[in-house]
Design a protein around this motif. Structure first.
Motif, PDB file in Angstrom:
ATOM      1  N   ASP A 151     -38.665  -2.261 -49.958  1.00  0.00           N
ATOM      2  CA  ASP A 151     -39.389  -2.027 -48.706  1.00  0.00           C
ATOM      3  C   ASP A 151     -40.873  -2.376 -48.931  1.00  0.00           C
ATOM      4  OD1 ASP A 151     -39.528  -1.400 -46.038  1.00  0.00           O
ATOM      5  OD2 ASP A 151     -39.529   0.763 -46.317  1.00  0.00           O
ATOM      6  N   ASP A 152     -41.780  -1.473 -48.578  1.00  0.00           N
ATOM      7  CA  ASP A 152     -43.190  -1.836 -48.770  1.00  0.00           C
ATOM      8  C   ASP A 152     -43.823  -1.106 -49.961  1.00  0.00           C
ATOM      9  OD1 ASP A 152     -43.268   0.674 -47.743  1.00  0.00           O
ATOM     10  OD2 ASP A 152     -44.622   0.223 -46.085  1.00  0.00           O
ATOM     11  N   ALA A 153     -42.988  -0.654 -50.876  1.00  0.00           N
ATOM     12  CA  ALA A 153     -43.518   0.015 -52.077  1.00  0.00           C
ATOM     13  C   ALA A 153     -44.098  -1.015 -53.048  1.00  0.00           C
ATOM     14  CB  ALA A 153     -42.412   0.809 -52.760  1.00  0.00           C
ATOM     15  N   ASP A 154     -44.984  -0.540 -53.905  1.00  0.00           N
ATOM     16  CA  ASP A 154     -45.531  -1.428 -54.937  1.00  0.00           C
ATOM     17  C   ASP A 154     -44.512  -1.721 -56.024  1.00  0.00           C
ATOM     18  OD1 ASP A 154     -47.949  -1.662 -53.720  1.00  0.00           O
ATOM     19  OD2 ASP A 154     -49.058  -0.391 -55.124  1.00  0.00           O
ATOM     20  N   TRP A 155     -43.799  -0.658 -56.443  1.00  0.00           N
ATOM     21  CA  TRP A 155     -42.848  -0.779 -57.553  1.00  0.00           C
ATOM     22  C   TRP A 155     -41.541  -0.116 -57.148  1.00  0.00           C
ATOM     23  CZ3 TRP A 155     -45.286  -4.255 -60.160  1.00  0.00           C
ATOM     24  CH2 TRP A 155     -46.672  -4.188 -60.355  1.00  0.00           C
ATOM     25  N   ASP A 181     -39.406 -16.946 -51.982  1.00  0.00           N
ATOM     26  CA  ASP A 181     -40.324 -16.905 -50.838  1.00  0.00           C
ATOM     27  C   ASP A 181     -39.627 -16.535 -49.531  1.00  0.00           C
ATOM     28  OD1 ASP A 181     -42.554 -17.563 -52.431  1.00  0.00           O
ATOM     29  OD2 ASP A 181     -41.950 -19.675 -52.400  1.00  0.00           O
ATOM     30  N   GLU A 182     -38.281 -16.512 -49.534  1.00  0.00           N
ATOM     31  CA  GLU A 182     -37.571 -16.041 -48.341  1.00  0.00           C
ATOM     32  C   GLU A 182     -37.728 -14.532 -48.164  1.00  0.00           C
ATOM     33  OE1 GLU A 182     -33.474 -17.334 -48.320  1.00  0.00           O
ATOM     34  OE2 GLU A 182     -34.004 -19.366 -48.954  1.00  0.00           O
ATOM     35  N   TYR A 183     -38.196 -13.852 -49.200  1.00  0.00           N
ATOM     36  CA  TYR A 183     -38.342 -12.388 -49.182  1.00  0.00           C
ATOM     37  C   TYR A 183     -39.790 -12.048 -49.509  1.00  0.00           C
ATOM     38  CZ  TYR A 183     -33.367 -13.027 -49.463  1.00  0.00           C
ATOM     39  OH  TYR A 183     -32.086 -13.443 -49.198  1.00  0.00           O
ATOM     40  N   PRO A 184     -40.645 -12.001 -48.467  1.00  0.00           N
ATOM     41  CA  PRO A 184     -42.079 -11.838 -48.735  1.00  0.00           C
ATOM     42  C   PRO A 184     -42.397 -10.603 -49.574  1.00  0.00           C
ATOM     43  CG  PRO A 184     -41.733 -12.472 -46.447  1.00  0.00           C
ATOM     44  CD  PRO A 184     -40.379 -12.210 -47.027  1.00  0.00           C
ATOM     45  N   ASN A 185     -41.671  -9.504 -49.349  1.00  0.00           N
ATOM     46  CA  ASN A 185     -42.016  -8.323 -50.165  1.00  0.00           C
ATOM     47  C   ASN A 185     -41.615  -8.513 -51.633  1.00  0.00           C
ATOM     48  OD1 ASN A 185     -39.229  -7.927 -49.685  1.00  0.00           O
ATOM     49  ND2 ASN A 185     -39.440  -5.687 -49.656  1.00  0.00           N
TER      50      ASN A 185
END
Lengths: 218, 218
Positions: A151-155, A181-185
């Motif tokens: 998700d939007d976690a760092d690690w 690059d298909e998965y920006p996160n």
């Protein structure tokens, strides 16, 4: 005691740091453990002296006094258990970090290895083009699930750990395909790992092996 | 505290015990730790409740109080670290046993997974027959190296360990192909693992899930 690792004498990826010694170099840099490197040729990797260290004739290996280890995951875990900085103190969090290490090598890496086989061992076969979408979709299935979990976690689970180090080491192998690059996160996650000073030191060390062996341009 | 693992509600291998819950069941039996099993359907594995436990929607998972783990290798290592009997006391021998665990899932299992994909996902593709020898040869390369290393020893490195448990768990997946029998010492090694009382108890437990769900013969 300074450990000795093995790495390719001739970098097959031209210094991109995609070989498995990079994971071990990175973990040693994270814990500030100096190390020595013995470079091995493809021929020497298949000889008895190296096979005694690594039964599958690959790199990296790790030697520290009487201990001889192979398998990058096992070496990184050994380093993480002997030094602070790569595993959480809490026992449950530690077990979860180890789960991410296994997920990297047993769930994410196998379809990526299949892509490498499809390119380098089967690229000239009559089925190469028609089969490739299947190979890529198997990677996408796992990358998509990993992207959802991160998700939007760092690690992957709290602070940076050996689980992230192994996962990023595996995901970097996707970069040449453009699929990351298909998965920006996931791309940002990998970039976050690569921005760590320890990663940079490890990367530069493996790159130096490549550049020092290239004939000067001119 | 009794841990709970997950396993397939419907055994895809008709009770042969080739799914990854078998490795966890076996390790729990080796250390005499009772456990509970929650069976999950293929549909339930893709639902949020299960994905929260296992980000890749697979089995097994392992729950013990607050701890939730996935990846069979990580679960077996967790069990082996918490109980006596699956890892040597000597620190170096312990690290080597862990190396064999990683070798099982990262060096031996990937080409075996590729064989399963070739059979079950690509068996009807136009390239299936022509590509199969390549797939089998990649397994033979690794199986041959493993056979050389094992030689005539009973186990991979001294006494039976979690490394053997994982390796035998992976090698058993080769049996349907007949390829395991090309390496008599590996076939004997797997048989040695299967002869352990803990293996038999684990095998019978997973088989009971399958047989209890079969309609009675009539």
């Amino acid at each position: 005691m300074t450990p000795t690792i093995t790495a390719f004498e001739t970098s097959p990826d031209r210094g991109q740091g995609l070989a498995r010694d990079m994971r071990v170099r990175w973990s040693l840099e994270e814990v500030r453990q100096p190390y020595e490197v013995r470079l091995v040729s493809f021929a020497a990797m298949k000889e008895p002296a190296h096979l005694a260290r690594h039964p599958f004739g690959q790199i990296p290996t790790y030697e520290e006094g009487e201990l001889v280890l192979f398998e990058s995951g096992a070496i990184v875990l050994h380093i993480a258990q002997r030094h602070a900085g790569l595993l959480p103190d809490d026992a449950n969090a530690r077990a979860r970090a180890v789960a991410w290490m296994f997920a990297a090598v047993n769930t994410i890496e196998p379809p990526i290895l299949d892509l490498q086989n499809a390119k380098f061992q089967e690229g000239d076969k009559p089925w190469a083009a028609e089969r490739m979408p299947l190979v890529l979709d198997r990677i996408r299935q796992r990358a998509g699930q990993l992207s959802e979990r991160l998700d939007d976690a760092d690690w992957l689970d709290g602070a940076f750990s050996a689980g992230d180090l192994m996962m990023i080491g595996v995901l970097r192998r996707l970069r040449p395909s453009g699929l990351l690059d298909e998965y920006p996160n996931l791309a940002a996650y990998v970039a976050r790992g690569e921005a760590r000073p320890a990663f940079k030191r490890a990367f530069d060390a493996q790159l130096a092996v490549f550049t020092s062996r290239q004939p000067a341009a001119g």
